[in-house]
Design a protein around this motif. Structure first.
Motif, mmCIF file in Angstrom:
data_model
loop_
_atom_site.group_PDB
_atom_site.id
_atom_site.type_symbol
_atom_site.label_atom_id
_atom_site.label_comp_id
_atom_site.label_asym_id
_atom_site.label_seq_id
_atom_site.Cartn_x
_atom_site.Cartn_y
_atom_site.Cartn_z
ATOM 1 N N THR A 157 4.246 8.265 7.842
ATOM 2 C CA THR A 157 3.175 7.437 8.399
ATOM 3 C C THR A 157 2.218 8.305 9.218
ATOM 4 O O THR A 157 0.994 8.207 9.085
ATOM 5 C CB THR A 157 3.782 6.333 9.303
ATOM 6 N N GLN A 158 2.794 9.185 10.045
ATOM 7 C CA GLN A 158 1.933 10.030 10.875
ATOM 8 C C GLN A 158 1.193 11.073 10.026
ATOM 9 O O GLN A 158 0.025 11.373 10.287
ATOM 10 C CB GLN A 158 2.749 10.705 11.968
ATOM 11 N N VAL A 180 -8.689 2.716 -1.082
ATOM 12 C CA VAL A 180 -7.220 2.737 -1.125
ATOM 13 C C VAL A 180 -6.720 1.509 -1.884
ATOM 14 O O VAL A 180 -7.432 0.502 -1.965
ATOM 15 C CB VAL A 180 -6.678 2.780 0.337
ATOM 16 N N GLY A 181 -5.522 1.579 -2.423
ATOM 17 C CA GLY A 181 -4.944 0.432 -3.144
ATOM 18 C C GLY A 181 -4.445 -0.639 -2.187
ATOM 19 O O GLY A 181 -3.938 -0.326 -1.112
ATOM 20 N N GLN A 182 -4.569 -1.901 -2.628
ATOM 21 C CA GLN A 182 -4.018 -3.028 -1.841
ATOM 22 C C GLN A 182 -2.527 -2.845 -1.605
ATOM 23 O O GLN A 182 -2.008 -3.257 -0.583
ATOM 24 C CB GLN A 182 -4.196 -4.349 -2.620
ATOM 25 N N SER A 183 -1.833 -2.223 -2.574
ATOM 26 C CA SER A 183 -0.387 -2.060 -2.437
ATOM 27 C C SER A 183 -0.008 -0.723 -1.834
ATOM 28 O O SER A 183 1.178 -0.428 -1.733
ATOM 29 C CB SER A 183 0.300 -2.132 -3.806
ATOM 30 N N ALA A 184 -0.987 0.085 -1.477
ATOM 31 C CA ALA A 184 -0.663 1.434 -0.988
ATOM 32 C C ALA A 184 0.002 1.373 0.378
ATOM 33 O O ALA A 184 -0.356 0.547 1.223
ATOM 34 C CB ALA A 184 -1.928 2.278 -0.903
ATOM 35 N N HIS A 185 0.950 2.268 0.573
ATOM 36 C CA HIS A 185 1.658 2.309 1.859
ATOM 37 C C HIS A 185 0.684 2.533 3.003
ATOM 38 O O HIS A 185 0.760 1.871 4.036
ATOM 39 C CB HIS A 185 2.718 3.414 1.825
ATOM 40 N N GLY A 231 0.786 -0.368 9.574
ATOM 41 C CA GLY A 231 0.279 -1.031 10.770
ATOM 42 C C GLY A 231 -1.234 -0.952 10.925
ATOM 43 O O GLY A 231 -1.741 -1.118 12.040
ATOM 44 N N GLY A 232 -1.930 -0.706 9.829
ATOM 45 C CA GLY A 232 -3.393 -0.600 9.923
ATOM 46 C C GLY A 232 -3.825 0.603 10.735
ATOM 47 O O GLY A 232 -4.916 0.620 11.327
ATOM 48 N N GLY A 233 -2.982 1.645 10.782
ATOM 49 C CA GLY A 233 -3.231 2.808 11.647
ATOM 50 C C GLY A 233 -4.597 3.453 11.462
ATOM 51 O O GLY A 233 -5.219 3.883 12.448
ATOM 52 N N ALA A 234 -5.080 3.517 10.210
ATOM 53 C CA ALA A 234 -6.368 4.174 9.975
ATOM 54 C C ALA A 234 -7.460 3.475 10.781
ATOM 55 O O ALA A 234 -8.288 4.118 11.435
ATOM 56 C CB ALA A 234 -6.708 4.149 8.481
ATOM 57 N N ALA A 235 -7.443 2.118 10.745
ATOM 58 C CA ALA A 235 -8.450 1.348 11.481
ATOM 59 C C ALA A 235 -8.141 1.342 12.975
ATOM 60 O O ALA A 235 -9.021 1.555 13.811
ATOM 61 C CB ALA A 235 -8.492 -0.079 10.938
#
Ligand SMILES: Cc1ncc(COP(=O)(O)O)c(C=O)c1O
Length: 336
Positions: free
Chosen positions: A59-60, A78-83, A89-93
């Motif tokens: 994740t990190q 990115v894909g809807q199903s992508a990890h 947890g929406g980390g990018a946003a």
């Protein structure tokens, strides 16, 4: 317990623990850990990239990759199903101020080229700046078709986007297709690789890419709290897995296929997909709760309540697979 919930449940072997115990260490935030430095150099070489960086988690590693590629107000496709989109947890946003532009994945896990193309925004201040295409391989256990990967990354490059791969299970893809890690990483600017899944380490992921990208990633890793000190003990486990565990993934794939065959014989059970080390199955609704309890009573853990995914890994033997099938058969012979 026979734990088929994920390939993250593996425990380190005593040989791996010995390698961790024996590792010379130093303070990696200062760049002083010889085991980390050697592992990163080695992995970069194997992946055909200039540099690598060790992370505590996938994740990190993904988050930091996105932050190293994109700035505030940029977006990634990115894909809807992508990890990276769905399960982090929406980390990018949340932490990166990066807007995700999700696209529905096709059944094979790919993102259709025309949809990628249509999602790329024009250079106009009304829009977020589309900067990055992120794919995942394997996805739901499926290996992305090699010709698709080439086309998608070529499209991204033509349109000025960078490319990132969540390769949490890229080692599975490499083994399943008998393709080198280098070949699978080649089309991407950055790749995140996990060692704590089928490769069997207790912790550890790594990002590979150009030296410039890894330099930016090192800064962001510190910002998000991923700068670790004597992390040679983690790097030693990852190096051990790289040296000793990769070929074993073929056994996981074989066992998953055998499990799928066994499950397919059960009344009303439908195998929705089987690829590499994963089996997705549909069980009749009325059996989900009682079967789950029955399996647990017999020492078998399976996540049946959501999408039913059964995952083979290095702590699952051929006998375990046969036992799972036999216990399920016993259930259905009583309740079928
Ligand atoms: C495809 C994929 N990417 C990334 C991750 C994140 O890895 P971690 O659990 O180490 O944060 C996972 C975890 O299961 C995963 O399945």
């Amino acid at each position: 317990m026979i734990d088929l919930r994920s390939d993250t449940v593996t425990r380190p072997s005593s040989a791996m623990k010995d390698a961790m115990m024996a590792a010379p260490v130093g303070d990696d935030v200062w760049g002083d850990d010889p085991t980390v430095n050697a592992f990163q150099a080695n992995l970069a070489e194997q992946a055909g990239k200039e540099a690598a960086l060790l992370f505590p988690s996938g994740t990190q590693s993904n988050l930091v990759a996105l932050m190293a590629h994109c700035e505030r107000g940029d977006e990634y496709i990115v894909g809807q199903s992508a990890h990276t989109y769905r399960y982090e947890g929406g980390g990018a946003a949340v932490l990166g101020s990066i807007q995700p532009q999700p696209i529905e994945n096709a059944a094979d896990g790919s993102l259709p080229l025309e949809k990628i193309s249509a999602a790329i925004k024009a250079d106009d201040f009304h829009f977020a700046r589309t900067k990055l295409l992120a794919l995942e391989n394997t996805i739901g256990g499926k290996v992305l078709p090699a010709d698709y990967v080439l086309k998608a990354t070529e499209l991204a490059r033509e349109r000025g986007l960078a490319t990132h791969l969540d390769g949490a299970r890229l080692f599975n893809a490499a083994v399943a297709t008998e393709t080198s890690l280098k070949q699978l990483c080649l089309p991407f600017d950055s790749v995140s690789l996990c060692f704590s899944k089928g490769m069997g380490t207790p912790i550890g992921s790594a990002l590979v890419g150009s030296q410039a990208l890894i330099d930016r990633a090192r800064r962001w890793r510190k910002v998000v709290g991923g700068g670790m000190r004597q992390s040679g003990i983690i790097a030693a486990a990852c190096q051990y897995a790289l040296d000793h565990h990769m070929a074993d993934l073929a056994d996981d794939h074989r066992r998953a296929a055998r499990l799928a065959e066994g499950l397919a014989r059960l009344p009303g059970v439908e195998i929705t997909s089987q690829a590499t080390n994963m089996v997705f199955a549909h069980f009749p609704d009325e059996h989900v709760q009682p079967l789950s309890a029955w399996l647990k009573e017999h020492g078998i853990l399976i996540e049946l309540l959501y999408a039913t995914r059964l995952v083979a890994h290095r702590d699952i033997s051929d006998e375990d697979i046969d036992k799972v099938t036999a216990v399920m058969e016993a259930y259905f012979s009583r309740h079928g």
